[in-house]
Each structure stands twice: as structure tokens, then as C-alpha cells.
Design an enzyme around this catalytic site. Sequence first.
Site, mmCIF file in Angstrom:
data_model
loop_
_atom_site.group_PDB
_atom_site.id
_atom_site.type_symbol
_atom_site.label_atom_id
_atom_site.label_comp_id
_atom_site.label_asym_id
_atom_site.label_seq_id
_atom_site.Cartn_x
_atom_site.Cartn_y
_atom_site.Cartn_z
ATOM 1 N N HIS A 572 0.830 -1.204 0.000
ATOM 2 C CA HIS A 572 0.000 0.000 0.000
ATOM 3 C C HIS A 572 0.868 1.259 0.000
ATOM 4 O O HIS A 572 0.600 2.212 0.723
ATOM 5 C CB HIS A 572 -0.922 0.011 1.214
ATOM 6 C CG HIS A 572 -1.919 -1.091 1.221
ATOM 7 N ND1 HIS A 572 -2.717 -1.368 2.310
ATOM 8 C CD2 HIS A 572 -2.270 -1.998 0.273
ATOM 9 C CE1 HIS A 572 -3.503 -2.402 2.030
ATOM 10 N NE2 HIS A 572 -3.248 -2.802 0.803
ATOM 11 N N SER A 573 1.913 1.278 -0.800
ATOM 12 C CA SER A 573 2.847 2.399 -0.805
ATOM 13 C C SER A 573 2.199 3.657 -1.378
ATOM 14 O O SER A 573 1.429 3.592 -2.337
ATOM 15 C CB SER A 573 4.071 2.045 -1.648
ATOM 16 O OG SER A 573 4.661 0.852 -1.198
#
Length: 666
Positions: A572-573
Site C-alpha cells: 500500500h505504498s
Amino acid sequence: MSLPEEFDIIVCGGGSCGCVVAGRLANLDHNLKVLLIEAGESNLNNPWVFRPGIYPKNMKLDSKTASFYESRPSKWLAGRKAVVPAAHILGGGSSINFLMYTRASASDYDDFQAKGWTTEELLPLMKKHETYQRACHNKEVHGFEGPIKVSFGNYCYPIKDDFLRATESQGIPTVDDLQDLHTGHGAEHWLKWINRDTGRRSDSAHAYIHATRAVHSNLYLACNTKVDKVIIEDGRAVGVQTVPTKPLHPSQVKPRIFKARKQIVVSSGTLSSPLVLQRSGIGDPEKLKAVGVEPKVDLPGVGLNFQDHYLTFSVFRAKPETESFDDFVRGVPDVQKKVFDEWALKGTGPLATNGIEAGVKIRPTKEELEEFKTWPTPHFNDGWESYFKNKPDKPVMHYSVIAGWFGDHMLMPPGNFFTMFHFLEYPFSRGSTHIKSPDPYATPDFDTGFMNDERDMAPMVWGYIKSRETARRMDAYAGEVQNMHPFFDYDSPARAHDMDLETTKRYALPGNLSAGLQHGSWSVFLPEADRKPGADILNSNQAHIREDLKYSKKDIEAVEEWVKRHVESTWHSLGTCSMAPREGNSIVKHGVLDERLNVHGVKGLKVADLSICPDNVGCNTYSTALLIGEKAAMLVAEDLGYSGDALQMKVPDYHAPGETRLPFRV
């Protein structure tokens, strides 16, 4: 098909967001020539993409559909290097993610502090991309005519009800819609990005790109093509230089330039978009000079503010009768044949789900916050006061139950399992990434920053403890897989109790569960001679654990050490090209984009992907990527002078060749 040299619009990156931008703009005006460039292969009707239950295959280190970015060693991770995967296929994360449908909290977008980006303003775009395929009591916050399908999938493992009963017993309410943008504490039957009518994964490439290219000829696609840099002339982005993704020999590296008449949109993802900008001369001038790149635009924020959600897994033994996908993952031939055959015939069965059937978003109680203060790393409460306390829609932790173990079963004992995975929704820690040379194939100097802010430790410990108590209250529970839990002292009441398969069969039967011990642990997992006097054997249908496990300071230290050694990316960068003023604001020190996603100081260049987020979002980020794509398409259209009905930009429906399956109904 040979590609032209010049286009009206070039989108650099065919991920979850880039596909939305390219597809919407190609349908804005069929006279516009739009080019979408993607480093990975096409996902068109790839069965290893569209069959939902296959997703664990894409997480293996030998995967061809993901790239793996290795960070610096970190003292915050007990000296480890973190590895952060990023999708490497058309459709990006939407082609290979866990398919979990979650949405951000309303305050998340309001916190961006950007004109046009409040939740109220964005809600029509959230509804625009989705078709919500379930009974709905919140029609004002969901969409029913979008290209992306949302459903419960076409199969559900029974462990869902077991989990929800257990969380209810902990005081976590089961709610009908945990994704209503406002509920920050509760449990639910988890929805998925799966088309209920076909059982197929609902990814952005099929929904926006393949659907458009099937009926229109103005959307061009260049897969297996890596974006090197954006060409800037007189302060305007005029073209893109590309190279082959993986040349076999340096002689094969033949750069090609595509010109853009109207707009370039960089949508290469959180880990690649800042590198594209830096190779283009956009970034911190001193750092760029040091690696041999001529500075063109002074934007020191490029590559800063890296964020993720921090993940840990804990694995539990399941009773022999518990249904799981373990035999399928192990490769049992009869099981695999049955599963594949059912999906091929009806689009149902275990392949039509992700095995993640239920989960929670949770906030700590006053009592738990007080307990945090006594732990070895007690600093979270400062963050609670400043960030969470007055925003009740923001959950602190998420955890879900998985109906099995989707890792390498060669490393596991025999038997059935279920997994809890827990992640921190809003970490305070920050990282960065920067190129080390102009070479587009070179690895970056990457620091994830994982856990470098001590405020993140207490909620990670709490998430493990909370989910473990849920597991201990489930009918399926038959002990822990010890090497997937912290190493507590042998005489600690919190020690994980592992058993071999024969012991599991012997003890984990109805009516043979133990509770009510003075230490709160289950004596049934101890040899007969070592059980405490007066151990209370209860029927599994009547009661479970009567009290929570008690953790000493030394036990909490063991959990902290386990977190350091096991925490990893949740894929989930975000944040590395933050939308904020150049000089920054209260969220970030240096901004990269204005509120219309224009790169500060450059004309004709926008960034549109998760890297634009100045602050985190409390969700699995596919929903936010779709939203950013819809917003970016609208902004480009407005910049080009379109208005009114044209801004609706409807995309055609996608139908797989030969798809004759009857619609599935619930």
C-alpha cells in the site's frame, strides 16, 4: 501494430490508476490519440490474473508480475532490509492484489488540505467507478453503474461466521457496511473486487483499457516498455523517452521518444514515479547533480514522504474439520481439479473468492490506551491525541481472517490452518527513495522508514494481541503455529502452544476445549500430567476463553521484537510525489504537485497515482487509486477545454471472448 511517433496524451504507467486515466480520456473524444505505456506484460484474459483465488502466486519472489524493491538495512527492523513489491503487469495492483474492497475514511481526503479534494467533492467520483453488487442500505455512498464490480465473490468459507461471532464476543460490533466512509470501529463480511456474475477479478485494465480498445481505435498500448524520463523543453513536458523493460544485452537498449501534443501523465506508481521525475531532472538539485543528472526543476520533495501500511501475519492451527484452502495451495491433485472444474463451469467455488471473508477496523478503548502507557515503547498516545482522538472515522488497526495459509507449505507442519493478518492504518513513520544514477535499470537508494517513528510500535503490538484473542475464541482454533508467533519464555502464560497433527486430532474435538485456567491459557494443549488442577473443560458450542491472556512487560518486549523481525509491506505504498505547496504545509515539508496534479514548475506534466497522497488513507489502496484516476481524467479533460456531458466519459462494458456463463444470482 507499429506505434506513431506523436500522440495527444501520453500516460506513463498502466497500473490501477493509469488505466483509469487512459481509458477515460480515450472515451472523452475519439479523435484524441492516447498512448498508455506499461513496463509489464499485458493481462488480457490471462487466467492467472482473472481467477481470483490464484492471487498468492503473484507474491512469490520469482513472480514475473511483480517487481521487488529492496531497502537499506534498518535498525528499526532488527537490521533487516525491507522488501516492497510493486505490480509489474498491465492493470498494476488491480491485476494481482488481495482483492479486498475497503475504502478510506471521510477525514482522510479532507486531511489532504487540497482544493477540490474533500470527501464531499470526491464522492461522485467514488461512485462513478463502481458497481456495488449486493443489497445496499447506503445508496448515497455507493455506485451502481461503474466499470469496476464489487461483490462478496461467488463463494464464502464458513470461517467467516466463526470469526464474526468471536469478534462480537470481544465487543466489536458487526456492521452491515464498514466501508461507508464514516464507521471507524467494527467488523464485517468482507467484500471483494470480483464480478458476481462471472466470478472474475474486476481489474482496471479489463474495465477501462481492453473494453475501450475492443471498440475504439484511438487508445494505443505499449507493454514491456519502460519509461526512462520525461523530455522537458522551455519548461514544458513535450515527450517521453522509453527503453525495453528487460533487454537481454546492452546493444538492445535502443531508446525511443514519443511526443505529446497536449498532456503527459506520469502514473508509474509510488516507487517509480519519483524516479522518472528525478531522471527527468526534477528533484533536489544537489542530489541530482551528485548522481549525474542535470537539474531542471528544483523540487526537493520528489521521493520523500514514502508511506505504507505495516503488516504482520500470525498463523493458527485449525481443527481437522475446518474448511480451508490449504490442500489446494499444497497442490493436492484431486482438490485442485475439483476447484478448477467448478470455476470453469460456473464461476463459483474457492477460486471465486480470496479466502479473506471477514475482518475488522478497530480503535482502542480508554482502558487499552492507558495500558499502552505501561508498555516498553509507550509513545503512541501522543499520536492518539494529535491525530486520532477527534476523528472517530479513522481506525487505528485492521485485521482479517484468512481461511488457510497461502505461504510456502514446505515450511509448515501438516494440518489445516487459518491466518490473521494485521496492519497499521496510519503509520507515523516516513521513508524516501532516490535514483543513484541516470540508468533507468539501476536500483534506487530506498529507505522504507518502516517503524522509524516509535509511535507505531504500540498499535502493532496491540493488533497482534487483539487478533490472537479473536482466534482463541473461534471454534476453528486448535493452537498456534509456534514459529509464526513471538518467542515467549517457556513458563509465560502468553506462550504460544503448538501441537503436532495427531495431538490436534486427539484434543481439538467438540466438547474437549479447555478454558477458565488461572493463566487464561488452554490446558487441553498441555500433556495430561502438566494440566492445572481443576481445569474446566467446556463444550465448544457453549463457551470459549473466559479471560484474555495476560502479558508481562517481558512478554510485550517479545512481541515488539517479533514485530521488528517480521513487519513487512502491505503493498500500500504512497506519498512520494505529494500534492502540497512547493514549500510544504502542515502535512509535508516539500510538495511536488498542485491541487490539479500539475508538477510544480512544469507545464503539461501531471502525476496521477498513489504517490500523490500527502497523508495516508485507512484502506486497501485500490479504491483510492481508482478515485485518483477518475479525478485526474476529469482534471485533464477540463484543462483541454471539455465540459458538460463530455466529462462523463463513459467506458464500454468488457465481455470476455466466448463468455457464455449464466449470470450468478444471490
